[in-house]
Design a protein around this motif. Structure first.
Motif: not given
Length: 808
Positions: A636-649, A617-626, A574-579
């Motif tokens: 500095p996030p692990l994955f930034a707000y608005g980030f998302g990849l797709t497949y070729p094409g 839709p949220v900023t993904w933490m690099r560490s729970v301490s953030q 239900g939210r970003p996890l510390d991974i």
């Protein structure tokens, strides 16, 4: 909402307690007598109803000569019907309209008539013994029959937490929770979800949902983060389109239900992410971050607003007159009614057990309906005492009644009291499940894809699937599913992620599943680990310490990695996890959020039937301490707000398969807004995690062709809400700027899904990071709120990256 069930030490049906209250209460003794009379009246009403079924011949002449009161005449304007009814109501009638009681707390259905109760609700997991669509419809009709047994026969309005589908009902379609829908960035999809949910809710008779949650979650420790569409006001504001889905084009239509914007206001910004905590921010920040979605909801015509359990700078919202009356009803012009959260008035003085002082504080602050789920007899007596003593003026009681009754009339409850059984079969139907599957695939965020391991080939070789969340409807649906906190297991019919994978693979491919990851070796071509959180809801979902994967998940991942097979992680949470400590060992990572019952949508993305298009839709933490971490705060996030990849094409956008109508939002008396909150447009963070590459968003020099459609969705004196849709021609657009000119003196005050600036009459709207690419033939939509005077004429044209667009 939080329609929270009573604590284990509270007995909602304690007859001894009720008898004690009645012995001490002379008015209560009167009500006992009324109960007896009402039982007789109920029987007479049922006989009359049976005679009505025979036809008009039984008493045609008498009926023709009988004067019909204005409140019973649907041809009369709603304000006149309300005024006529209120002129006939006793004080007990009026006080009863302010009370909302949980169905399980009623000692007898006859108490509805005896105490003139105006509203019933089902808290989380509060269901009839026969938890089927028919069982719910039967229960609802029984309550409405009891409400008829009063001199005026005022119907009850029934509320429920249909927050991701009709989620208390076994067999209903369970849609992704809001965090997943926010990742889709698709207001049209969300409106369709609201429409489908409304049809299923109406199919059980119920007429009011405690949704949507418009909270802006600013700290992922908060246990309600998944109920938020995202960490920025722009996402929740755009997703108020779901209100139009709930309420339809006509609130009185059979498939329309009342929506609730909740929780007003700032519940996502509490210190430490503590549920029901204290939001310690300035008024400027409250207005800039947390208020805009409620402004948009009012513009959408939302019928009710629920107060937050939380405090703002130490003062409980349930007693905050400035925010409830001065801002909400005055400045923002809200004309619906305000309802408390579950026993919310009990928290105003910080002591257990509500008092007359708390009741008067809440109602005088602007509360119209009090969710007093269990102790309704004591509440009504204390309320009567406060009115008799003059501590609550009758003007306030009448205003609350006027607001509540207006919605009852607009919903058509006086004409359509009982369940339309023709709608009951819509609960969990295939069209709604197809829509939910589409919502699932549009919500999947591809965060890592080393070597383009995804999409997986459907044919040939062996695929290993592991993890506790792979074959568990309860885990993939999360909290607020059948029960309040949710539960693991086969809680309701649906398709698990594993079942979706098995249904997708083609000939020559085999799928092996072991929950613990035991049995994998190097002969498998890929391993899919479906891991993540177990269900939780408010309070119990708060995380004050670690926020990583549990020991069982880590052991599964370790076994899979030891095989040397590429590991694809599907994170159900239900939210970003510390991974951050584990992600380097994974070949691919997909944030699946809490997808609901249609796990096939996850498989659609894994195997390439749908190319991922969702953005964080949220900023993904690099560490729970953030924590808290949000876009623009410099962490500095692990994955930034608005980030998302797709497949070729690039992303695909298939047409939704179900035929769920999406009517425009209900038009209500528009608010007159005299002031505007300060606006803040946070910078879009462009930081990308290591080992991933984002597509460039530099605007193209031009486009071959484009179309521009401008729509005013709501307008009132001095203000309006508009949407603009830009559609690319035969060439895709990477990075876009739309420019147009207002022909009048319109001034934009708030915007979403684009960075909008204005200089004089000239307007420039540029893409956000998450919607920078428009595929060939594809569209993007952005919206804004604005003021005007005189004539609100639309722009006559627009350009996309300098190219003139045709009118769309």
């Amino acid at each position: 909402m939080s329609a929270t069930p009573p604590a284990e030490d509270e007995e909602p049906n304690a007859p001894a307690q009720h008898r004690k209250v009645l012995r001490l209460d002379s008015h209560g003794r009167t009500m006992i007598a009324v109960t007896v009379a009402c039982v007789c009246l109920a029987a007479a009403t049922l006989v009359a109803s049976a005679l009505d079924l025979v036809g008009p011949a039984h008493d045609a002449g008498a009926t023709a000569n009988r004067a019909v009161p204005a409140f019973q005449d649907p041809a009369q304007p709603v304000p006149e019907r309300v005024a006529d009814l209120m002129g006939r109501m006793t004080l007990e009638d009026k006080l009863g309209q302010l009370a909302q009681v949980d169905r399980a707390a009623l000692t007898s259905p006859q108490d509805i008539a005896a105490y003139r109760i105006g509203s019933i609700l089902s808290g989380g997991g509060s269901a009839p013994a026969n938890n089927t669509p028919t069982g719910w419809a039967d229960m609802y009709d029984g309550f409405q029959s009891a409400a008829q047994a009063t001199p005026l026969g005022i119907p009850v309005i029934y509320g429920i937490d249909a927050v991701h589908g009709h989620n208390n009902v076994r067999g209903a379609t369970i849609f992704p929770h809001n965090i997943g829908l926010g990742a889709s960035r698709d207001p049209g999809l969300v409106q369709a979800v609201g429409r489908a949910t409304a049809e299923e809710v109406a199919g059980t008779g119920i007429d009011w949902t405690f949704a949507p949650c418009l909270c802006v979650a600013r700290n992922d420790r908060w246990g309600r983060t998944y109920e938020s569409f995202g960490e920025q006001a722009e996402i929740a504001t755009s997703m108020t389109s779901i209100i139009g889905g709930f309420q339809g084009g006509d609130l009185g239509a059979p498939t329309s239900i009342l929506a609730t914007a909740k929780h007003y206001v700032g519940d996502g910004g509490t210190t430490g992410g503590r549920d029901q905590g204290n939001t310690e921010i300035s008024e400027a920040e409250l207005r800039a971050v947390h208020l805009p979605p409620f402004q948009a909801a009012i513009a959408q015509g939302v019928g009710s607003i629920m107060v937050s359990f939380s405090s703002w700078n130490g003062q409980k919202l349930h007693g905050h007159r400035q925010l409830l009356t001065d801002v909400l009803k005055g400045e923002l012009g809200f004309t619906g009614f305000v309802v408390t959260d579950w026993a919310g008035i009990d928290q105003i003085d910080g002591q257990r057990g509500f008092t007359g002082a708390e009741i008067s504080t809440a109602i005088n602050a602007g509360v119209d309906m009090v969710m007093v789920p269990t102790d309704y007899r004591q509440f009504l007596q204390l309320l009567r005492n406060e009115v008799d003593a003059g501590r609550i003026p009758m003007e306030r009681i009448d205003d609350a009644n006027r607001r509540i009754l207006t919605k009852k009339f607009e919903l058509g409850l006086f004409e359509r009291r009982f369940t339309d059984r023709a709608l009951t079969s819509t609960v969990g139907n295939q069209a709604h499940r197809d829509l939910a599957r589409d919502a699932v695939r549009r919500s999947q965020v591809l965060l890592k894809n080393d070597g383009n391991v995804l999409p997986l080939a459907k044919s040939g070789g062996k695929i290993f699937v592991a993890g506790k969340s792979a074959d568990d409807i309860g885990l993939q649906s999360g909290g607020w599913t059948i029960s309040w906190q949710g539960a693991a297991g086969n809680t309701t019919p649906g398709t698990t992620i594993l079942q979706g994978i098995r249904a997708t693979v083609g000939s020559g491919a085999t799928v092996t599943y072991n929950r613990d990851g035991t049995g994998i070796d190097s002969s498998f071509r890929a391993a899919i680990a479906v891991v993540g959180e177990t269900p939780y809801a408010e309070g119990q979902g708060d995380r004050t310490g670690a926020m990583g994967l549990d020991t069982a998940d880590l052991q599964v991942l370790s076994r899979l990695r030891a095989s040397g097979v590429p590991v694809i992680v599907v994170l159900v949470s239900g939210r970003p996890l510390d991974i951050a400590a584990q992600v380097d060992g994974w070949a691919a990572l997909v944030a699946a959020w809490l997808p609901g019952t249609e796990g096939q949508g996850v498989a659609d993305v894994l195997f390439g039937d749908y190319k991922p298009s969702a953005k964080l839709p949220v900023t993904w933490m690099r560490s729970v301490s953030q924590q808290p971490i949000n876009v623009g705060d410099g962490k500095p996030p692990l994955f930034a707000y608005g980030f998302g990849l797709t497949y070729p094409g690039g992303p695909t956008t298939p047409s939704p398969s179900p035929s769920v109508s999406t009517p425009p939002p209900v038009q209500t008396t528009p608010p007159v807004q005299t002031t505007r909150p300060p606006q803040s447009t946070p910078p879009v963070q462009t930081t990308r995690p290591p080992a991933t590459t984002a597509a460039p968003t530099t605007p193209t020099a031009g486009v071959a062709s484009c179309t521009f459609r401008y729509t005013v969705s709501n307008q009132w004196q001095n203000g309006f809400v508009a949407e603009a849709r830009i559609t690319a021609g035969s060439a895709p657009v990477s990075g876009w700027t739309v420019r147009f000119a207002f022909p009048g003196n319109q001034a934009i005050t708030n915007s979403w899904s684009a960075s909008v600036t204005q200089s004089g009459t000239q307007v420039s709207a540029a893409n956000r990071d998450y919607n920078a690419t428009i595929p060939a033939g594809g569209s993007v939509t952005f919206g804004f709120q604005a003021t005007y005077s005189g004539t609100n004429s639309p722009p006559t044209g627009a350009t996309l990256n300098g190219t003139a667009c045709a009118a769309g």
